[in-house]
Design a protein around this motif. Structure first.
Motif, PDB file in Angstrom:
ATOM      1  N   LYS A  23       4.663   8.669   3.532  1.00 36.56           N
ATOM      2  CA  LYS A  23       3.922   8.185   4.714  1.00 36.56           C
ATOM      3  C   LYS A  23       3.216   6.854   4.528  1.00 36.56           C
ATOM      4  O   LYS A  23       2.886   6.198   5.516  1.00 36.56           O
TER       5      LYS A  23
ATOM      6  N   THR B  42      -7.874  -4.898   8.043  1.00 35.58           N
ATOM      7  CA  THR B  42      -7.663  -3.894   9.094  1.00 35.58           C
ATOM      8  C   THR B  42      -6.189  -3.448   9.178  1.00 35.58           C
ATOM      9  O   THR B  42      -5.280  -4.247   8.947  1.00 35.58           O
ATOM     10  N   GLY B  43      -6.004  -2.175   9.453  1.00 32.00           N
ATOM     11  CA  GLY B  43      -4.656  -1.635   9.661  1.00 32.00           C
ATOM     12  C   GLY B  43      -3.811  -1.510   8.403  1.00 32.00           C
ATOM     13  O   GLY B  43      -2.585  -1.407   8.482  1.00 32.00           O
ATOM     14  N   THR B  44      -4.449  -1.484   7.230  1.00 38.33           N
ATOM     15  CA  THR B  44      -3.649  -1.385   6.004  1.00 38.33           C
ATOM     16  C   THR B  44      -3.564   0.051   5.479  1.00 38.33           C
ATOM     17  O   THR B  44      -2.890   0.316   4.492  1.00 38.33           O
ATOM     18  N   GLY B  45      -4.290   0.973   6.127  1.00 40.65           N
ATOM     19  CA  GLY B  45      -4.118   2.387   5.794  1.00 40.65           C
ATOM     20  C   GLY B  45      -5.317   3.097   5.191  1.00 40.65           C
ATOM     21  O   GLY B  45      -5.187   4.227   4.726  1.00 40.65           O
ATOM     22  N   LYS B  46      -6.490   2.482   5.226  1.00 43.26           N
ATOM     23  CA  LYS B  46      -7.662   3.113   4.572  1.00 43.26           C
ATOM     24  C   LYS B  46      -8.016   4.445   5.232  1.00 43.26           C
ATOM     25  O   LYS B  46      -8.220   5.456   4.560  1.00 43.26           O
ATOM     26  N   ASN B  47      -8.089   4.446   6.555  1.00 38.69           N
ATOM     27  CA  ASN B  47      -8.391   5.700   7.258  1.00 38.69           C
ATOM     28  C   ASN B  47      -7.239   6.698   7.125  1.00 38.69           C
ATOM     29  O   ASN B  47      -7.465   7.896   6.942  1.00 38.69           O
ATOM     30  N   PHE B  48      -6.038   6.166   7.233  1.00 35.02           N
ATOM     31  CA  PHE B  48      -4.841   7.011   7.184  1.00 35.02           C
ATOM     32  C   PHE B  48      -4.765   7.746   5.839  1.00 35.02           C
ATOM     33  O   PHE B  48      -4.551   8.959   5.780  1.00 35.02           O
TER      34      PHE B  48
ATOM     35  N   ASN C 257     -13.853  -3.501   5.135  1.00 32.84           N
ATOM     36  CA  ASN C 257     -12.982  -4.682   5.137  1.00 32.84           C
ATOM     37  C   ASN C 257     -13.461  -5.698   4.102  1.00 32.84           C
ATOM     38  O   ASN C 257     -12.831  -6.729   3.911  1.00 32.84           O
TER      39      ASN C 257
ATOM     40  N   CYS D  56      -0.569  -2.374  10.285  1.00 30.19           N
ATOM     41  CA  CYS D  56       0.277  -1.546  11.152  1.00 30.19           C
ATOM     42  C   CYS D  56      -0.540  -0.997  12.323  1.00 30.19           C
ATOM     43  O   CYS D  56      -0.111  -0.070  13.008  1.00 30.19           O
ATOM     44  N   LYS D  57      -1.727  -1.545  12.514  1.00 30.96           N
ATOM     45  CA  LYS D  57      -2.670  -0.910  13.435  1.00 30.96           C
ATOM     46  C   LYS D  57      -2.177  -0.836  14.882  1.00 30.96           C
ATOM     47  O   LYS D  57      -2.356   0.187  15.528  1.00 30.96           O
TER      48      LYS D  57
ATOM     49  N   PHE E  61       3.010   3.033   3.218  1.00 33.16           N
ATOM     50  CA  PHE E  61       3.897   1.937   2.818  1.00 33.16           C
ATOM     51  C   PHE E  61       3.099   0.762   2.250  1.00 33.16           C
ATOM     52  O   PHE E  61       2.022   0.424   2.767  1.00 33.16           O
TER      53      PHE E  61
HETATM   54  N1  LIG Z   1       0.046   1.377   4.561  1.00 35.04           N
HETATM   55  C1  LIG Z   1       0.390   2.064   5.659  1.00 35.04           C
HETATM   56  N2  LIG Z   1       1.483   2.871   5.634  1.00 35.04           N
HETATM   57  C2  LIG Z   1       1.848   3.556   6.737  1.00 35.04           C
HETATM   58  N3  LIG Z   1       1.195   3.496   7.930  1.00 35.04           N
HETATM   59  C3  LIG Z   1       0.107   2.720   8.002  1.00 35.04           C
HETATM   60  C4  LIG Z   1      -0.353   1.978   6.877  1.00 35.04           C
HETATM   61  N4  LIG Z   1      -1.438   1.282   7.253  1.00 35.04           N
HETATM   62  C5  LIG Z   1      -1.676   1.596   8.528  1.00 35.04           C
HETATM   63  N5  LIG Z   1      -0.744   2.452   8.997  1.00 35.04           N
HETATM   64  C6  LIG Z   1      -0.655   2.975  10.372  1.00 35.04           C
HETATM   65  O1  LIG Z   1      -1.596   2.255  11.157  1.00 35.04           O
HETATM   66  C7  LIG Z   1      -2.603   3.136  11.674  1.00 35.04           C
HETATM   67  C8  LIG Z   1      -3.957   2.468  11.544  1.00 35.04           C
HETATM   68  O2  LIG Z   1      -4.290   2.336  10.168  1.00 35.04           O
HETATM   69  P1  LIG Z   1      -5.713   2.714   9.558  1.00 35.04           P
HETATM   70  O3  LIG Z   1      -6.589   3.209  10.645  1.00 35.04           O
HETATM   71  O4  LIG Z   1      -5.527   3.589   8.384  1.00 35.04           O
HETATM   72  O5  LIG Z   1      -6.206   1.275   9.108  1.00 35.04           O
HETATM   73  P2  LIG Z   1      -7.550   0.897   8.378  1.00 35.04           P
HETATM   74  O6  LIG Z   1      -7.159   0.209   7.109  1.00 35.04           O
HETATM   75  O7  LIG Z   1      -8.420   2.075   8.252  1.00 35.04           O
HETATM   76  O8  LIG Z   1      -8.120  -0.189   9.413  1.00 35.04           O
HETATM   77  P3  LIG Z   1      -9.638  -0.580   9.808  1.00 35.04           P
HETATM   78  O9  LIG Z   1     -10.179  -1.382   8.661  1.00 35.04           O
HETATM   79  O10 LIG Z   1      -9.476  -1.402  11.029  1.00 35.04           O
HETATM   80  O11 LIG Z   1     -10.383   0.698  10.046  1.00 35.04           O
HETATM   81  C9  LIG Z   1      -2.483   4.402  10.852  1.00 35.04           C
HETATM   82  O12 LIG Z   1      -2.860   5.529  11.600  1.00 35.04           O
HETATM   83  C10 LIG Z   1      -1.021   4.439  10.483  1.00 35.04           C
HETATM   84  O13 LIG Z   1      -0.269   4.992  11.537  1.00 35.04           O
END
Ligand SMILES: Nc1ncnc2c1ncn2[C@@H]1O[C@H](COP(=O)(O)OP(=O)(O)OP(=O)(O)O)[C@@H](O)[C@H]1O
Length: 310
Positions: free
Chosen positions: A48, A84-90, A188, A299-300, A50
């Motif tokens: 899941k 942002t959107g790099t997967g920290k929450n995910f 961030n 991927c946000k 990447f």
């Molecule tokens: N490295 C990744 N691999 C796979 N899917 C990803 C990845 N990063 C983000 N996503 C997808 O993008 C969505 C948003 O990512 P996520 O909320 O984890 O970002 P974040 O790093 O927590 O961002 P922020 O700093 O804005 O909170 C996730 O729910 C997932 O679907």
């Protein structure tokens, strides 16, 4: 056998079963880590997540070591850094689900969002007090509690230090042990350092998988400590080494965005159409302006971009 001893036997068997059942029920509910399998977490991460070889490796090792250690001397504290959107929450959600199957809905997993829960600078003393009571209350109910602090870089300077006693090596604080809890901080901050490093590797023709934790961890911790907008500014959590790992989340490239689009299509039970995958991935903005290597929003917004095309 006398009927009386049969009855006594039956009653004690019955109470034994009830006792065992209740014990298991409560243990499973709170100490669900017994269900944790490092191979399952690895499988989840590999299928899941990447483009985050480093974060996956560090988190898997740190969490597995911590959960297997029955004598932990302090709670586990992980700080996730990246754009942002790099997967920290995910990643946090996947990790949470591997410890408590109901994931973020579990009563033992608690999430704070700085802008939502601690919005006003003038209430900082009140927030500190609430935060301490809340953590104590939850760990008293379940030692294996997980606390996720989102948007740490938006927390008012000094607030995070309210939880310092709980991250320390104290055996007991007012009769409560915090050694089995897990604290995760998301921010961030430091993403500039991580992007620069990843860009340098890219420019030198090296693969991103060659990036090691040692290339970046010290820089992340120093920058968090020195920057007023990191949430950890001059924090005793850092200068007393209470954060166990600073985990970098690398900026995502075009190839990773494509993987995210494919994953999103599969999750919605669509057949993966490569033309659509390319179209959506090209719609994203990439930086730096010249090289166009990394996705500005990771991927946000993949999911909402896809809505537009489907
Ligand atoms: N490295 C990744 N691999 C796979 N899917 C990803 C990845 N990063 C983000 N996503 C997808 O993008 C969505 C948003 O990512 P996520 O909320 O984890 O970002 P974040 O790093 O927590 O961002 P922020 O700093 O804005 O909170 C996730 O729910 C997932 O679907």
């Amino acid at each position: 056998l006398e009927p009386i001893s049969l009855t006594v036997g039956a009653v004690s068997l019955f109470t034994g079963v009830i006792y065992y059942g209740l014990g298991r029920y409560f243990r499973e509910r709170c100490q669900q880590y017994e269900a944790y399998k490092n191979t399952a977490l690895q499988l989840d991460f590999d299928s899941k997540i990447f483009g985050q070889h480093l974060a996956k490796r560090v988190i898997l090792k740190a969490v597995t070591g911590f959960l297997n250690n029955k004598q932990s001397k302090k709670p586990l504290a992980l700080s996730f850094h990246g754009w942002t959107g790099t997967g920290k929450n995910f990643v946090s959600q996947i990790l949470a689900r591997n410890i408590y199957p109901t994931g973020m809905e579990s009563p033992y997993i608690h999430q704070f969002v700085a802008t939502l829960h601690f919005p006003h600078a003038h209430l900082i003393d009140q927030y500190k007090d609430q935060l301490q009571k809340w953590i104590k209350g939850n760990v008293t109910k379940c030692e294996r509690s997980i606390f996720i602090f989102d948007e740490v870089d938006k927390m008012h300077p000094g607030l995070i230090d309210a939880i310092k006693p709980y991250l320390d090596y104290y055996e007991l604080l007012d009769g409560v042990s915090y050694h089995r809890s897990i604290f995760i901080f998301l921010s961030n901050s430091g993403s500039g350092i991580i992007s620069e490093l990843a860009l340098n590797f890219w420019k030198e023709g090296k693969t991103r998988e060659e990036i090691q934790l040692s290339d970046v961890e010290q820089h992340l911790s120093l920058s968090a400590f020195n920057r007023k907008d990191s949430g950890f500014w001059h924090s005793s959590l850092i200068d007393q080494n209470l954060i166990d790992f600073f985990v970098p989340f690398l900026p995502l490239e075009y190839q990773h965005v494509k993987m995210c689009v494919r994953a999103e299509l599969q999750q919605r039970s669509y057949i993966v159409d490569e033309e659509l995958v390319t179209m959506v991935s090209k719609e994203m903005t990439y930086y730096p302006k010249e090289e166009q290597v990394f996705s500005l929003k990771g991927c946000k917004v993949v999911s909402s971009k896809l809505d537009y095309y489907l």
